[in-house]
Design a protein around this motif. Structure first.
Motif, PDB file in Angstrom:
ATOM      1  N   THR A  46      69.328  94.734  60.722  1.00 26.79           N
ATOM      2  CA  THR A  46      70.488  93.920  60.374  1.00 26.79           C
ATOM      3  C   THR A  46      71.650  94.374  61.244  1.00 26.79           C
ATOM      4  OG1 THR A  46      69.653  93.791  58.111  1.00 26.79           O
ATOM      5  CG2 THR A  46      71.926  93.099  58.467  1.00 26.79           C
ATOM      6  N   ALA A  47      71.592  94.014  62.491  1.00 22.36           N
ATOM      7  CA  ALA A  47      72.591  94.452  63.462  1.00 22.36           C
ATOM      8  C   ALA A  47      72.545  93.524  64.660  1.00 22.36           C
ATOM      9  CB  ALA A  47      72.302  95.894  63.909  1.00 22.36           C
ATOM     10  N   GLU A 233      76.502  92.183  56.697  1.00 23.03           N
ATOM     11  CA  GLU A 233      75.745  90.940  56.625  1.00 23.03           C
ATOM     12  C   GLU A 233      75.761  90.260  57.991  1.00 23.03           C
ATOM     13  OE1 GLU A 233      76.865  89.639  52.083  1.00 23.03           O
ATOM     14  OE2 GLU A 233      78.439  89.741  53.605  1.00 23.03           O
ATOM     15  N   VAL A 234      74.621  89.718  58.370  1.00 26.47           N
ATOM     16  CA  VAL A 234      74.456  89.144  59.708  1.00 26.47           C
ATOM     17  C   VAL A 234      73.744  87.802  59.598  1.00 26.47           C
ATOM     18  CG1 VAL A 234      73.266  89.449  61.908  1.00 26.47           C
ATOM     19  CG2 VAL A 234      74.510  91.353  60.918  1.00 26.47           C
ATOM     20  N   LEU A 235      74.165  86.881  60.454  1.00 25.24           N
ATOM     21  CA  LEU A 235      73.573  85.547  60.529  1.00 25.24           C
ATOM     22  C   LEU A 235      72.918  85.381  61.892  1.00 25.24           C
ATOM     23  CD1 LEU A 235      73.405  82.460  59.673  1.00 25.24           C
ATOM     24  CD2 LEU A 235      75.712  82.234  60.636  1.00 25.24           C
ATOM     25  N   ARG A 236      71.696  84.869  61.917  1.00 24.59           N
ATOM     26  CA  ARG A 236      71.012  84.564  63.185  1.00 24.59           C
ATOM     27  C   ARG A 236      70.758  83.061  63.235  1.00 24.59           C
ATOM     28  NH1 ARG A 236      67.177  87.092  67.093  1.00 24.59           N
ATOM     29  NH2 ARG A 236      67.542  89.088  66.077  1.00 24.59           N
ATOM     30  N   VAL A 237      71.161  82.446  64.354  1.00 29.03           N
ATOM     31  CA  VAL A 237      70.994  81.001  64.487  1.00 29.03           C
ATOM     32  C   VAL A 237      70.355  80.669  65.833  1.00 29.03           C
ATOM     33  CG1 VAL A 237      73.040  80.581  63.057  1.00 29.03           C
ATOM     34  CG2 VAL A 237      73.263  80.592  65.556  1.00 29.03           C
ATOM     35  N   ALA A 271      80.038  90.686  61.918  1.00 28.47           N
ATOM     36  CA  ALA A 271      79.325  91.144  60.748  1.00 28.47           C
ATOM     37  C   ALA A 271      80.389  91.416  59.703  1.00 28.47           C
ATOM     38  CB  ALA A 271      78.520  92.418  60.999  1.00 28.47           C
ATOM     39  N   THR A 272      80.107  90.949  58.512  1.00 31.85           N
ATOM     40  CA  THR A 272      80.992  91.338  57.427  1.00 31.85           C
ATOM     41  C   THR A 272      80.850  92.837  57.212  1.00 31.85           C
ATOM     42  OG1 THR A 272      79.293  90.967  55.756  1.00 31.85           O
ATOM     43  CG2 THR A 272      80.708  89.104  56.297  1.00 31.85           C
ATOM     44  N   ILE A 333      70.124 113.859  60.553  1.00 32.67           N
ATOM     45  CA  ILE A 333      70.796 112.946  61.474  1.00 32.67           C
ATOM     46  C   ILE A 333      71.186 111.726  60.653  1.00 32.67           C
ATOM     47  CG2 ILE A 333      68.546 112.045  62.227  1.00 32.67           C
ATOM     48  CD1 ILE A 333      69.860 111.438  64.960  1.00 32.67           C
ATOM     49  N   ASN A 334      72.506 111.471  60.561  1.00 37.47           N
ATOM     50  CA  ASN A 334      72.968 110.458  59.617  1.00 37.47           C
ATOM     51  C   ASN A 334      74.370 109.998  59.992  1.00 37.47           C
ATOM     52  OD1 ASN A 334      73.006 108.823  57.220  1.00 37.47           O
ATOM     53  ND2 ASN A 334      71.707 110.342  56.213  1.00 37.47           N
ATOM     54  N   GLY A 335      74.893 109.069  59.176  1.00 41.40           N
ATOM     55  CA  GLY A 335      76.261 108.600  59.344  1.00 41.40           C
ATOM     56  C   GLY A 335      76.486 107.701  60.540  1.00 41.40           C
ATOM     57  N   LEU A 336      75.459 106.966  60.987  1.00 44.93           N
ATOM     58  CA  LEU A 336      75.628 106.112  62.161  1.00 44.93           C
ATOM     59  C   LEU A 336      76.497 104.886  61.881  1.00 44.93           C
ATOM     60  CD1 LEU A 336      72.055 106.328  63.695  1.00 44.93           C
ATOM     61  CD2 LEU A 336      74.145 107.333  64.596  1.00 44.93           C
ATOM     62  N   TYR A 337      76.644 104.530  60.615  1.00 45.32           N
ATOM     63  CA  TYR A 337      77.625 103.525  60.190  1.00 45.32           C
ATOM     64  C   TYR A 337      77.458 102.244  61.016  1.00 45.32           C
ATOM     65  CZ  TYR A 337      82.400 101.793  59.119  1.00 45.32           C
ATOM     66  OH  TYR A 337      83.493 101.057  58.754  1.00 45.32           O
ATOM     67  N   ARG A 338      78.544 101.670  61.507  1.00 42.58           N
ATOM     68  CA  ARG A 338      78.485 100.440  62.295  1.00 42.58           C
ATOM     69  C   ARG A 338      78.233 100.720  63.776  1.00 42.58           C
ATOM     70  NH1 ARG A 338      83.928  97.329  62.284  1.00 42.58           N
ATOM     71  NH2 ARG A 338      83.338  96.677  64.384  1.00 42.58           N
ATOM     72  N   HIS A 339      78.088 102.009  64.112  1.00 39.25           N
ATOM     73  CA  HIS A 339      77.954 102.392  65.513  1.00 39.25           C
ATOM     74  C   HIS A 339      76.524 102.809  65.858  1.00 39.25           C
ATOM     75  CE1 HIS A 339      82.205 103.590  64.304  1.00 39.25           C
ATOM     76  NE2 HIS A 339      82.346 102.521  65.056  1.00 39.25           N
TER      77      HIS A 339
END
Length: 364
Positions: A46-47, A233-237, A271-272, A333-339
């Motif tokens: 979801t990215a 949240e992600v939209l694919r079109v 992305a929301t 290994i964690n905390g990658l968040y939106r990056h």
């Protein structure tokens, strides 16, 4: 070559990529995940896989920017290595482009774009400021003909890129299988310890354990630096009426929406970003916001076919920085968040060198 046996809990972006790097170095790797390898409801899938160190600096800090810059060097090399394997084909090449990013705004939101521009010039190192180009309407139309006449101008962020995250994750799965990973998929990890991973009631002995489960690691994460999930949240079109050469970011009253072009006339829209740990389906409000913003970018998107709406939790720490730490003998290994895709190569490379270097020191 090494006989080191490493167990990795979590087969998302970080865990799967780390498994690949360690297998290439000659390690034995056991990979554990509660989901099947082709699951779509994960943060990794979801990215939009935007590789935007400059644009993301507006909402991050120097540490994330440095990781992003390092990852921009690693991505093309790693994509080439994955495609090569040992000379055998592992499937289609991973879609990767480094043609910059466009940032635009409708007239009522021009102040948001102006603020974004000032913020970048303030936060960017002086050596990188030349990568930010202010465009008038003609310059924008030259860079992105599909947007001609729709905006008075914008920003061009030179050197940024994107990749197809679904292709990357699929190609990784094929290659680590070929390299001999011991994959325990669809089996929940209950506990990660220094020399073992407890999965589905069974103890799996390893030389070194790595916890890369994202939000699933929370039970073993220290309370002093809380780990939380941030809903995205992600939209694919699919839309044959629009052709974009590069990702476009659109200033939005609530968030910066991005549209990332993909092969076969597809686009990932997101992305929301919600401070919520709800794991349910995409909400109607989010769908309307993403869809209306996409339509405002170009009216041809009104005829786009919706292929998928997806939501997932991104693992975040309070400082919004990725973390690589060892605690009680377990590497985390964690905390990658939106990056995630922006920083993953640099973070994985750091941990792989630590694991291999530590083992080498113990053997001498």
């Amino acid at each position: 070559m090494t006989t080191l046996h490493i167990g990795i809990a979590g087969a998302g972006l970080a865990g799967r990529t780390l498994a690949w790097r360690l297998l290439r170095a000659g390690c034995r790797v056991s990979l554990f995940d509660s989901r099947p390898r082709d699951a779509l409801d994960t943060a990794s899938m979801t990215a939009a896989a935007m590789l935007s160190p400059l644009a993301e600096l507006a909402v991050s800090d120097d540490a994330v920017f440095a990781l992003g810059q390092r990852s921009m060097q690693l991505w093309p090399r790693w994509i080439a290595e994955l495609a090569e394997g040992d000379g055998k084909s592992v499937g289609k090449p991973v879609y990767y482009r480094q043609q910059g990013t466009l940032v635009v705004a409708h007239a009522p939101d021009q102040s948001s774009l102006d603020h974004f521009t000032r913020l970048l010039h303030h936060k960017l190192p002086e050596a990188c400021r030349a990568q930010v180009h202010r465009l008038d309407a003609a310059g924008l139309a030259e860079r992105e003909p599909a947007l001609a006449g729709r905006f008075n101008g914008g920003l061009f962020l030179e050197g940024e890129g994107q990749l197809a995250n679904d292709q990357w994750m699929t190609a990784l799965a094929l290659e680590i299988d070929r390299l001999g990973v011991n994959w325990h998929e669809g089996r929940a990890v209950e506990r990660v310890e220094a020399d073992r991973i407890v999965c589905a009631g069974e103890l799996h002995a390893v030389d070194v354990a790595v916890d890369a489960r994202g939000v699933g690691s929370r039970a073993q994460w220290p309370a002093g630096n809380p780990l939380r999930g941030v809903r995205g949240e992600v939209l694919r079109v699919e839309c044959r009426g629009v052709a974009l050469q590069r990702p476009v970011r659109l200033m939005h009253p609530r968030y910066a929406l991005y549209v990332a072009p993909r092969p076969d006339h597809q686009f990932v829209v997101g992305a929301t970003e919600l401070e919520s740990e709800d794991t349910g389906p995409v909400t109607l409000r989010s769908m309307l916001e993403l869809g209306s913003a996409l339509y405002s970018l170009h009216p041809a998107f009104g005829e786009a076919r919706v292929l998928r709406l997806s939501a997932a939790l991104r693992p975040a720490l309070d400082d919004h920085r990725p973390s690589v730490v060892q605690r009680d003998g377990v590497w985390h290994i964690n905390g990658l968040y939106r990056h995630g895709y922006l920083c993953a190569p640099a973070v994985v490379d750091e941990l792989a060198h630590k694991l291999l270097g530590t083992h080498s020191e113990e053997q001498t």
